[in-house]
Design a protein around this motif. Sequence first.
Motif, PDB file in Angstrom:
ATOM      1  N   MET A  74      42.347  15.250  64.701  1.00  0.00           N
ATOM      2  CA  MET A  74      41.756  16.157  63.733  1.00  0.00           C
ATOM      3  C   MET A  74      42.701  17.346  63.541  1.00  0.00           C
ATOM      4  O   MET A  74      43.119  17.970  64.496  1.00  0.00           O
ATOM      5  CB  MET A  74      40.395  16.661  64.214  1.00  0.00           C
ATOM      6  N   LYS A  75      43.021  17.616  62.309  1.00  0.00           N
ATOM      7  CA  LYS A  75      43.877  18.753  61.983  1.00  0.00           C
ATOM      8  C   LYS A  75      43.006  19.997  61.866  1.00  0.00           C
ATOM      9  O   LYS A  75      41.927  19.951  61.280  1.00  0.00           O
ATOM     10  CB  LYS A  75      44.594  18.481  60.668  1.00  0.00           C
ATOM     11  N   GLN A  76      43.482  21.100  62.431  1.00  0.00           N
ATOM     12  CA  GLN A  76      42.730  22.350  62.378  1.00  0.00           C
ATOM     13  C   GLN A  76      43.610  23.467  61.837  1.00  0.00           C
ATOM     14  O   GLN A  76      44.809  23.496  62.097  1.00  0.00           O
ATOM     15  CB  GLN A  76      42.230  22.739  63.771  1.00  0.00           C
ATOM     16  N   TYR A  77      42.985  24.351  61.088  1.00  0.00           N
ATOM     17  CA  TYR A  77      43.672  25.515  60.539  1.00  0.00           C
ATOM     18  C   TYR A  77      42.919  26.760  60.967  1.00  0.00           C
ATOM     19  O   TYR A  77      41.691  26.766  61.012  1.00  0.00           O
ATOM     20  CB  TYR A  77      43.697  25.469  59.007  1.00  0.00           C
ATOM     21  N   THR A  78      43.647  27.807  61.245  1.00  0.00           N
ATOM     22  CA  THR A  78      43.035  29.089  61.573  1.00  0.00           C
ATOM     23  C   THR A  78      42.649  29.825  60.296  1.00  0.00           C
ATOM     24  O   THR A  78      41.603  30.452  60.217  1.00  0.00           O
ATOM     25  CB  THR A  78      44.010  29.954  62.399  1.00  0.00           C
ATOM     26  N   LEU A  79      43.516  29.728  59.280  1.00  0.00           N
ATOM     27  CA  LEU A  79      43.287  30.375  57.986  1.00  0.00           C
ATOM     28  C   LEU A  79      43.518  29.367  56.867  1.00  0.00           C
ATOM     29  O   LEU A  79      44.375  28.477  56.990  1.00  0.00           O
ATOM     30  CB  LEU A  79      44.256  31.554  57.797  1.00  0.00           C
ATOM     31  N   GLY A  80      42.821  29.537  55.775  1.00  0.00           N
ATOM     32  CA  GLY A  80      42.981  28.646  54.629  1.00  0.00           C
ATOM     33  C   GLY A  80      44.387  28.650  54.060  1.00  0.00           C
ATOM     34  O   GLY A  80      44.862  27.637  53.542  1.00  0.00           O
ATOM     35  N   ILE A  81      45.073  29.781  54.183  1.00  0.00           N
ATOM     36  CA  ILE A  81      46.427  29.867  53.635  1.00  0.00           C
ATOM     37  C   ILE A  81      47.368  28.892  54.333  1.00  0.00           C
ATOM     38  O   ILE A  81      48.342  28.435  53.748  1.00  0.00           O
ATOM     39  CB  ILE A  81      46.973  31.312  53.679  1.00  0.00           C
ATOM     40  N   GLU A  82      47.075  28.526  55.556  1.00  0.00           N
ATOM     41  CA  GLU A  82      47.898  27.543  56.265  1.00  0.00           C
ATOM     42  C   GLU A  82      47.882  26.197  55.524  1.00  0.00           C
ATOM     43  O   GLU A  82      48.928  25.557  55.379  1.00  0.00           O
ATOM     44  CB  GLU A  82      47.393  27.336  57.696  1.00  0.00           C
ATOM     45  N   ALA A  83      46.718  25.798  55.063  1.00  0.00           N
ATOM     46  CA  ALA A  83      46.604  24.535  54.322  1.00  0.00           C
ATOM     47  C   ALA A  83      47.337  24.634  52.986  1.00  0.00           C
ATOM     48  O   ALA A  83      47.971  23.672  52.543  1.00  0.00           O
ATOM     49  CB  ALA A  83      45.135  24.182  54.103  1.00  0.00           C
ATOM     50  N   THR A  84      47.267  25.805  52.355  1.00  0.00           N
ATOM     51  CA  THR A  84      47.976  26.022  51.094  1.00  0.00           C
ATOM     52  C   THR A  84      49.478  25.929  51.300  1.00  0.00           C
ATOM     53  O   THR A  84      50.178  25.226  50.569  1.00  0.00           O
ATOM     54  CB  THR A  84      47.616  27.408  50.505  1.00  0.00           C
ATOM     55  N   LEU A  85      49.978  26.634  52.308  1.00  0.00           N
ATOM     56  CA  LEU A  85      51.416  26.637  52.570  1.00  0.00           C
ATOM     57  C   LEU A  85      51.931  25.272  53.010  1.00  0.00           C
ATOM     58  O   LEU A  85      53.080  24.923  52.746  1.00  0.00           O
ATOM     59  CB  LEU A  85      51.763  27.702  53.611  1.00  0.00           C
ATOM     60  N   GLU A  86      51.070  24.502  53.641  1.00  0.00           N
ATOM     61  CA  GLU A  86      51.456  23.151  54.037  1.00  0.00           C
ATOM     62  C   GLU A  86      51.776  22.303  52.802  1.00  0.00           C
ATOM     63  O   GLU A  86      52.661  21.464  52.826  1.00  0.00           O
ATOM     64  CB  GLU A  86      50.341  22.508  54.857  1.00  0.00           C
ATOM     65  N   ILE A  87      51.059  22.554  51.710  1.00  0.00           N
ATOM     66  CA  ILE A  87      51.239  21.771  50.490  1.00  0.00           C
ATOM     67  C   ILE A  87      52.297  22.372  49.567  1.00  0.00           C
ATOM     68  O   ILE A  87      53.163  21.663  49.058  1.00  0.00           O
ATOM     69  CB  ILE A  87      49.900  21.633  49.713  1.00  0.00           C
ATOM     70  N   ILE A  88      52.265  23.693  49.320  1.00  0.00           N
ATOM     71  CA  ILE A  88      53.188  24.287  48.339  1.00  0.00           C
ATOM     72  C   ILE A  88      54.147  25.288  48.953  1.00  0.00           C
ATOM     73  O   ILE A  88      54.836  26.007  48.235  1.00  0.00           O
ATOM     74  CB  ILE A  88      52.440  24.935  47.152  1.00  0.00           C
ATOM     75  N   GLY A  89      54.221  25.333  50.275  1.00  0.00           N
ATOM     76  CA  GLY A  89      55.128  26.260  50.936  1.00  0.00           C
ATOM     77  C   GLY A  89      56.568  25.795  50.851  1.00  0.00           C
ATOM     78  O   GLY A  89      56.879  24.719  50.361  1.00  0.00           O
ATOM     79  N   GLY A  90      57.434  26.624  51.328  1.00  0.00           N
ATOM     80  CA  GLY A  90      58.858  26.310  51.303  1.00  0.00           C
ATOM     81  C   GLY A  90      59.533  26.917  50.089  1.00  0.00           C
ATOM     82  O   GLY A  90      58.901  27.568  49.260  1.00  0.00           O
ATOM     83  N   LYS A  91      60.816  26.684  50.009  1.00  0.00           N
ATOM     84  CA  LYS A  91      61.633  27.316  48.972  1.00  0.00           C
ATOM     85  C   LYS A  91      61.443  26.707  47.584  1.00  0.00           C
ATOM     86  O   LYS A  91      61.571  27.399  46.573  1.00  0.00           O
ATOM     87  CB  LYS A  91      63.098  27.216  49.389  1.00  0.00           C
ATOM     88  N   TRP A  92      61.126  25.421  47.493  1.00  0.00           N
ATOM     89  CA  TRP A  92      61.228  24.734  46.216  1.00  0.00           C
ATOM     90  C   TRP A  92      59.920  24.311  45.554  1.00  0.00           C
ATOM     91  O   TRP A  92      59.854  24.219  44.325  1.00  0.00           O
ATOM     92  CB  TRP A  92      62.100  23.485  46.379  1.00  0.00           C
ATOM     93  N   LYS A  93      58.877  24.023  46.312  1.00  0.00           N
ATOM     94  CA  LYS A  93      57.684  23.415  45.711  1.00  0.00           C
ATOM     95  C   LYS A  93      57.008  24.302  44.671  1.00  0.00           C
ATOM     96  O   LYS A  93      56.609  23.816  43.610  1.00  0.00           O
ATOM     97  CB  LYS A  93      56.705  22.984  46.794  1.00  0.00           C
ATOM     98  N   ALA A  94      56.882  25.579  44.936  1.00  0.00           N
ATOM     99  CA  ALA A  94      56.263  26.473  43.946  1.00  0.00           C
ATOM    100  C   ALA A  94      57.118  26.540  42.685  1.00  0.00           C
ATOM    101  O   ALA A  94      56.588  26.606  41.566  1.00  0.00           O
ATOM    102  CB  ALA A  94      56.047  27.863  44.532  1.00  0.00           C
ATOM    103  N   LEU A  95      58.445  26.487  42.846  1.00  0.00           N
ATOM    104  CA  LEU A  95      59.333  26.499  41.683  1.00  0.00           C
ATOM    105  C   LEU A  95      59.167  25.219  40.856  1.00  0.00           C
ATOM    106  O   LEU A  95      59.177  25.264  39.623  1.00  0.00           O
ATOM    107  CB  LEU A  95      60.791  26.641  42.125  1.00  0.00           C
ATOM    108  N   ILE A  96      59.012  24.097  41.537  1.00  0.00           N
ATOM    109  CA  ILE A  96      58.791  22.826  40.839  1.00  0.00           C
ATOM    110  C   ILE A  96      57.471  22.885  40.072  1.00  0.00           C
ATOM    111  O   ILE A  96      57.410  22.521  38.893  1.00  0.00           O
ATOM    112  CB  ILE A  96      58.802  21.648  41.829  1.00  0.00           C
ATOM    113  N   ILE A  97      56.423  23.351  40.721  1.00  0.00           N
ATOM    114  CA  ILE A  97      55.120  23.480  40.062  1.00  0.00           C
ATOM    115  C   ILE A  97      55.226  24.399  38.853  1.00  0.00           C
ATOM    116  O   ILE A  97      54.712  24.094  37.772  1.00  0.00           O
ATOM    117  CB  ILE A  97      54.046  23.972  41.056  1.00  0.00           C
TER     118      ILE A  97
END
Length: 125
Positions: free
Chosen positions: A1-24
């Motif tokens: 089971m995957k657990q997150y302390t804050l919702g932003i962790e799940a967000t950053l897991e998907i769109i975090g990093g240098k390039w993904k937000a730029l691609i979106i």
Amino acid sequence: MKQYTLGIEATLEIIGGKWKALIICQLMTGAKRTSELQHSIQGISQKVLIQQLRELERDGLVKRHVYPQMPPKVEYNLTDYGITANKIVDVMCAWGQENIKRRQQQGEEIVLLEGTSPENVEDSM
């Protein structure tokens, strides 16, 4: 089971990093071919771009459409779920623009090239 302390962790897991937000951000305006994305995202290699697109596709934000023709034509666009990330990216863009203004006011030599064509970028340097 995957657990997150804050919702932003799940967000950053998907769109975090240098390039993904730029691609979106680039796909907000419509479908793009790999070459168009690579040209519009300065500094990204084709290998990294394809890897990031595959991850975004796996996570349901981007869909890939292969046209049955020779040579092959592939386009990427946002899914309905991916479009929901626009709100996040818009806020990040606005915050970044304000951050640049603040840093300029503090005397930092920094330029926002948004909306500038690659030809004009060289002229401003």
